[in-house]
Design an enzyme around this catalytic site. Structure first.
Site, mmCIF file in Angstrom:
data_model
loop_
_atom_site.group_PDB
_atom_site.id
_atom_site.type_symbol
_atom_site.label_atom_id
_atom_site.label_comp_id
_atom_site.label_asym_id
_atom_site.label_seq_id
_atom_site.Cartn_x
_atom_site.Cartn_y
_atom_site.Cartn_z
ATOM 1 N N GLU A 39 0.859 -1.192 0.000
ATOM 2 C CA GLU A 39 0.000 0.000 0.000
ATOM 3 C C GLU A 39 0.895 1.241 0.000
ATOM 4 O O GLU A 39 1.805 1.349 0.818
ATOM 5 C CB GLU A 39 -0.935 -0.021 1.217
ATOM 6 C CG GLU A 39 -1.687 1.275 1.496
ATOM 7 C CD GLU A 39 -2.503 1.805 0.315
ATOM 8 O OE1 GLU A 39 -3.347 1.076 -0.220
ATOM 9 O OE2 GLU A 39 -2.267 2.973 -0.083
ATOM 10 N N GLY B 256 -7.558 2.275 2.025
ATOM 11 C CA GLY B 256 -7.840 2.894 0.727
ATOM 12 C C GLY B 256 -8.686 4.144 0.811
ATOM 13 O O GLY B 256 -8.811 4.783 1.861
ATOM 14 N N CYS C 154 -11.933 4.333 0.452
ATOM 15 C CA CYS C 154 -13.186 4.102 1.161
ATOM 16 C C CYS C 154 -13.095 4.488 2.635
ATOM 17 O O CYS C 154 -13.847 5.325 3.122
ATOM 18 C CB CYS C 154 -13.572 2.635 1.004
ATOM 19 S SG CYS C 154 -14.958 2.156 2.018
ATOM 20 N N LYS D 86 -19.772 9.578 5.617
ATOM 21 C CA LYS D 86 -20.952 9.186 6.400
ATOM 22 C C LYS D 86 -20.890 9.800 7.791
ATOM 23 O O LYS D 86 -21.917 10.144 8.388
ATOM 24 C CB LYS D 86 -21.072 7.656 6.495
ATOM 25 C CG LYS D 86 -21.813 6.993 5.372
ATOM 26 C CD LYS D 86 -21.494 7.417 4.080
ATOM 27 C CE LYS D 86 -21.817 7.722 2.823
ATOM 28 N NZ LYS D 86 -20.916 7.810 1.749
ATOM 29 N N GLY E 277 -21.646 18.183 -10.912
ATOM 30 C CA GLY E 277 -21.815 16.729 -10.966
ATOM 31 C C GLY E 277 -22.806 16.284 -9.911
ATOM 32 O O GLY E 277 -22.731 16.716 -8.755
ATOM 33 N N GLY F 291 -23.699 12.880 -9.233
ATOM 34 C CA GLY F 291 -23.652 11.466 -8.854
ATOM 35 C C GLY F 291 -23.727 11.407 -7.326
ATOM 36 O O GLY F 291 -23.902 12.446 -6.662
ATOM 37 N N ALA G 135 -17.419 0.323 -2.934
ATOM 38 C CA ALA G 135 -16.570 -0.455 -2.037
ATOM 39 C C ALA G 135 -17.019 -1.912 -1.946
ATOM 40 O O ALA G 135 -16.192 -2.832 -1.959
ATOM 41 C CB ALA G 135 -16.585 0.183 -0.656
ATOM 42 N N HIS H 216 -44.118 -4.843 11.973
ATOM 43 C CA HIS H 216 -44.878 -3.591 12.074
ATOM 44 C C HIS H 216 -44.598 -2.932 13.420
ATOM 45 O O HIS H 216 -44.559 -3.628 14.434
ATOM 46 C CB HIS H 216 -46.378 -3.878 11.963
ATOM 47 C CG HIS H 216 -47.213 -2.660 12.166
ATOM 48 N ND1 HIS H 216 -47.363 -1.699 11.182
ATOM 49 C CD2 HIS H 216 -47.915 -2.218 13.244
ATOM 50 C CE1 HIS H 216 -48.140 -0.728 11.645
ATOM 51 N NE2 HIS H 216 -48.485 -1.010 12.897
HETATM 52 C C1 LIG Z 1 -16.143 10.958 -1.374
HETATM 53 C C2 LIG Z 1 -16.386 9.517 -1.692
HETATM 54 C C3 LIG Z 1 -17.441 8.851 -1.093
HETATM 55 C C4 LIG Z 1 -17.665 7.510 -1.382
HETATM 56 N N1 LIG Z 1 -18.706 6.886 -0.770
HETATM 57 C C5 LIG Z 1 -18.942 5.591 -1.034
HETATM 58 C C6 LIG Z 1 -19.993 4.905 -0.385
HETATM 59 O O1 LIG Z 1 -20.712 5.469 0.426
HETATM 60 N N2 LIG Z 1 -20.180 3.599 -0.676
HETATM 61 C C7 LIG Z 1 -19.383 2.930 -1.586
HETATM 62 O O2 LIG Z 1 -19.594 1.750 -1.818
HETATM 63 N N3 LIG Z 1 -18.387 3.559 -2.218
HETATM 64 C C8 LIG Z 1 -18.142 4.870 -1.957
HETATM 65 N N4 LIG Z 1 -17.104 5.496 -2.570
HETATM 66 C C9 LIG Z 1 -16.292 4.728 -3.538
HETATM 67 C C10 LIG Z 1 -15.309 3.817 -2.794
HETATM 68 O O3 LIG Z 1 -14.470 4.605 -1.984
HETATM 69 C C11 LIG Z 1 -14.510 3.010 -3.797
HETATM 70 O O4 LIG Z 1 -15.389 2.309 -4.647
HETATM 71 C C12 LIG Z 1 -13.604 2.010 -3.097
HETATM 72 O O5 LIG Z 1 -12.706 2.657 -2.243
HETATM 73 C C13 LIG Z 1 -12.842 1.170 -4.126
HETATM 74 O O6 LIG Z 1 -12.018 0.281 -3.465
HETATM 75 P P1 LIG Z 1 -10.655 -0.219 -4.136
HETATM 76 O O7 LIG Z 1 -10.068 -1.183 -3.171
HETATM 77 O O8 LIG Z 1 -10.910 -0.658 -5.509
HETATM 78 O O9 LIG Z 1 -9.746 1.076 -4.260
HETATM 79 P P2 LIG Z 1 -9.269 2.171 -3.226
HETATM 80 O O10 LIG Z 1 -10.109 2.230 -2.033
HETATM 81 O O11 LIG Z 1 -9.085 3.389 -4.036
HETATM 82 O O12 LIG Z 1 -7.850 1.639 -2.762
HETATM 83 C C14 LIG Z 1 -6.787 1.564 -3.649
HETATM 84 C C15 LIG Z 1 -5.513 1.678 -2.835
HETATM 85 O O13 LIG Z 1 -4.412 1.346 -3.673
HETATM 86 C C16 LIG Z 1 -3.322 2.165 -3.338
HETATM 87 N N5 LIG Z 1 -2.429 2.187 -4.498
HETATM 88 C C17 LIG Z 1 -2.666 2.715 -5.712
HETATM 89 N N6 LIG Z 1 -1.621 2.475 -6.542
HETATM 90 C C18 LIG Z 1 -0.720 1.767 -5.815
HETATM 91 C C19 LIG Z 1 0.557 1.208 -6.121
HETATM 92 N N7 LIG Z 1 1.094 1.308 -7.329
HETATM 93 N N8 LIG Z 1 1.220 0.564 -5.137
HETATM 94 C C20 LIG Z 1 0.676 0.434 -3.895
HETATM 95 N N9 LIG Z 1 -0.531 0.936 -3.565
HETATM 96 C C21 LIG Z 1 -1.230 1.580 -4.517
HETATM 97 C C22 LIG Z 1 -3.968 3.512 -3.013
HETATM 98 O O14 LIG Z 1 -3.135 4.290 -2.185
HETATM 99 C C23 LIG Z 1 -5.252 3.081 -2.318
HETATM 100 O O15 LIG Z 1 -5.088 3.051 -0.922
HETATM 101 C C24 LIG Z 1 -16.824 6.826 -2.293
HETATM 102 C C25 LIG Z 1 -15.754 7.485 -2.883
HETATM 103 C C26 LIG Z 1 -15.527 8.812 -2.582
HETATM 104 C C27 LIG Z 1 -14.363 9.512 -3.219
#
Ligand SMILES: Cc1cc2nc3c(=O)[nH]c(=O)nc-3n(C[C@H](O)[C@H](O)[C@H](O)COP(=O)(O)OP(=O)(O)OC[C@H]3O[C@@H](n4cnc5c(N)ncnc54)[C@H](O)[C@@H]3O)c2cc1C
Length: 468
Positions: free
Chosen positions: A34, A40, A42, A51, A184, A186, A322, A447
């Site tokens: 990481e 990450g 999330c 939240k 936006g 979304g 997530a 209920h």
């Molecule tokens: C403001 C906001 C609110 C959100 N709310 C929700 C919600 O309520 N519910 C929901 O389901 N989703 C929500 N999401 C989306 C959710 O955060 C993502 O879908 C989720 O985090 C994706 O998980 P992931 O593991 O694919 O990636 P990520 O959580 O993005 O994790 C990827 C990780 O990889 C690491 N990384 C990247 N490249 C490298 C590398 N080369 N070497 C080592 N590490 C690396 C990064 O540092 C990061 O920590 C939200 C997103 C945002 C921005």
């Protein structure tokens, strides 16, 4: 320590850390790399801290409406710094929790950026670097890429961290924007609009599409728009945002819609116009991995075209959620370990927006189902006719269900109103279990609960709802 692992996971988000935990549970020797924050986007900058902020806003809203409930409190107010501090501490706590789980599962963690560095025999080599220097070189026959995604930057609307905010700045404001433009609509844009409006900002949402929350059933989008407008949020759809003129502490722009031009000056702009996958600098060019725009192409078990390389979560494409990332993690690791997991059914992934009102859905909208040539039966039930919703002071809302008229299959469910992000799971289970209207009609709902609107909506699609 040997440099050879059974599985290397790149990225510690809800995709990556879940993959590492499941791998360990299944007896694999797992390494997780990481580069920033364990948990990450999330846990640190997405789902969880937003939240926590929305919870503060919700309580503040309730305090401002105490009279309706026969209660009173003098001049409710908020301290932005403390609201943000609470959100950060919740994120911190969750990050520490994940770090603890990984340690308990004996996952070897590496801090740094990972990139693929070719193959040694059947194993993929992964180089881990920090501040430009290699700090580790590890190998494994299986490497899962879970590098996530970041906000899309549109020319002219680039975030600058000061006046034009991305999600991170929007969730850690150092001053309160009295006037706010959200570009936006979304889930992310809508949640920030809802949060700031509840705390008293004048909020305008500009959406390029002809309705907000474009992923939702159009009827729900319309209800959401009405509800937000009732809260004083200005919504401009089919909107083209002109150049952003930045001054010392404010931004002016002209927004064009079919109804005319709107001149706007705000304190801050939040840009939430989509995301792009983190596919750069991973060493993919030396592999057979295929990329579609910014997402890695995978099959139903998250396999790329390069044997031994997998991609899950946001980097593997929509929906960017997530729970989708975590679910793919489990499928991917189980397949690697020789189990026979069920592929992920995209149409059974729920989507939630935690605004006020909340919005939640799963499966096909009525519009999409019809476009696919299906004959549908649609049921609706308003919260206004539900005792619990009225008792809670939450009479605005609706549950809508879409069934296949021929087979009785639940094709989709769409909800707006209080607590719907908790309730949608009932319909998700119904879809997973392939329940038809018959079983749903026979189900006993407690209920008084707002979940009774789910039952009544099903009844209304067929025999007729009882309470309306
Ligand atoms: C403001 C906001 C609110 C959100 N709310 C929700 C919600 O309520 N519910 C929901 O389901 N989703 C929500 N999401 C989306 C959710 O955060 C993502 O879908 C989720 O985090 C994706 O998980 P992931 O593991 O694919 O990636 P990520 O959580 O993005 O994790 C990827 C990780 O990889 C690491 N990384 C990247 N490249 C490298 C590398 N080369 N070497 C080592 N590490 C690396 C990064 O540092 C990061 O920590 C939200 C997103 C945002 C921005």
């Amino acid at each position: 320590m040997s440099d050879l692992f059974d599985l290397i996971v790149v990225g510690g988000g809800p995709g990556g850390y879940v993959a590492a935990l499941r791998g360990s549970q299944l007896g694999m020797n797992v390494a997780l790399v990481e580069s920033a924050y364990m948990g990450g986007v999330c846990l640190n900058w997405g789902c969880i801290p937003t939240k926590a902020l929305l919870r503060s806003a919700d309580i503040f809203h309730s305090l401002s409406h105490l009279k309706e409930f026969g209660l009173s409190a003098d001049n409710p107010s908020f301290d932005l710094e403390k609201v943000v501090a609470r959100s950060r501490s919740v994120a911190d706590r969750m990050r520490k929790g994940v770090t603890h789980l990984l340690k308990k599962a004996k996952v070897t963690t590496f801090e740094g950026r990972a990139s693929l560095a070719g193959k040694v025999g059947e194993a993929h080599k992964v180089s881990v670097s920090k501040d430009g220097k290699e700090v580790a070189s590890i190998r494994a026959p299986h490497v899962i890429l879970a590098t996530g995604a970041r906000a899309r930057q549109l020319p002219g609307l680039e975030t600058d961290g000061k006046l034009i905010w991305g999600a991170r700045e929007a969730m850690t404001p150092t001053s309160f924007p009295k006037r706010l433009l959200v570009i936006g609509s979304g889930a992310i844009g809508i949640e920030f609009a809802s949060f700031y409006r509840d705390l008293g900002s004048e909020v305008t949402i500009a959406e390029v599409a002809d309705r907000i929350l474009i992923a939702e059933d159009p009827e729900i989008s319309m209800q959401a728009q009405k509800a937000f407008e009732k809260r004083g949020i200005r919504i401009l759809t089919s909107a083209k945002v002109g150049p952003l003129q930045k001054e010392a502490d404010q931004v002016s722009t002209t927004i064009e819609t079919p109804k005319g031009k709107t001149e706007l000056t705000v304190d801050r702009v939040i840009c939430a116009v989509g995301i792009v996958g983190n596919v750069e600098d991973l060493g993919l060019e030396k592999t057979r991995v295929k990329i579609d725009r910014t997402h890695i192409i995978t099959d139903e078990f998250c396999r790329t075209d390069e044997p031994g390389l997998y991609a899950i979560g946001d980097v593997a494409g929509a929906p960017w959620l997530a729970h989708k990332a975590s679910h793919e993690a489990v499928i991917c690791v189980e397949k690697i370990s020789g189990r026979s997991p069920e592929p992920l059914h995209t149409l059974s992934i729920p989507g939630c927006t935690y605004s006020r009102p909340q919005i939640a859905s799963v499966g096909l909208s009525e519009e999409k189902a019809k476009a696919m040539g299906k004959t549908v039966k649609v049921g609706r039930f308003p919260f206004l006719a539900n005792g619990k919703a009225v008792a809670m002071g939450e009479p605005d809302g609706m549950t809508k269900v879409v069934f296949d008229a021929t087979t009785g299959e639940l094709l989709g469910a769409h909800m707006i109103g209080a607590e719907v992000t908790e309730m949608i799971q009932g319909f998700v289970i119904a879809r997973t279990g392939e329940l038809t209207e018959a079983e749903l009609s026979e189900t006993v709902f407690p209920h008084p609960t707002i979940s009774e609107t789910m039952h009544e909506a099903v009844l209304s699609a067929f025999e007729g709802a009882l309470h309306i």
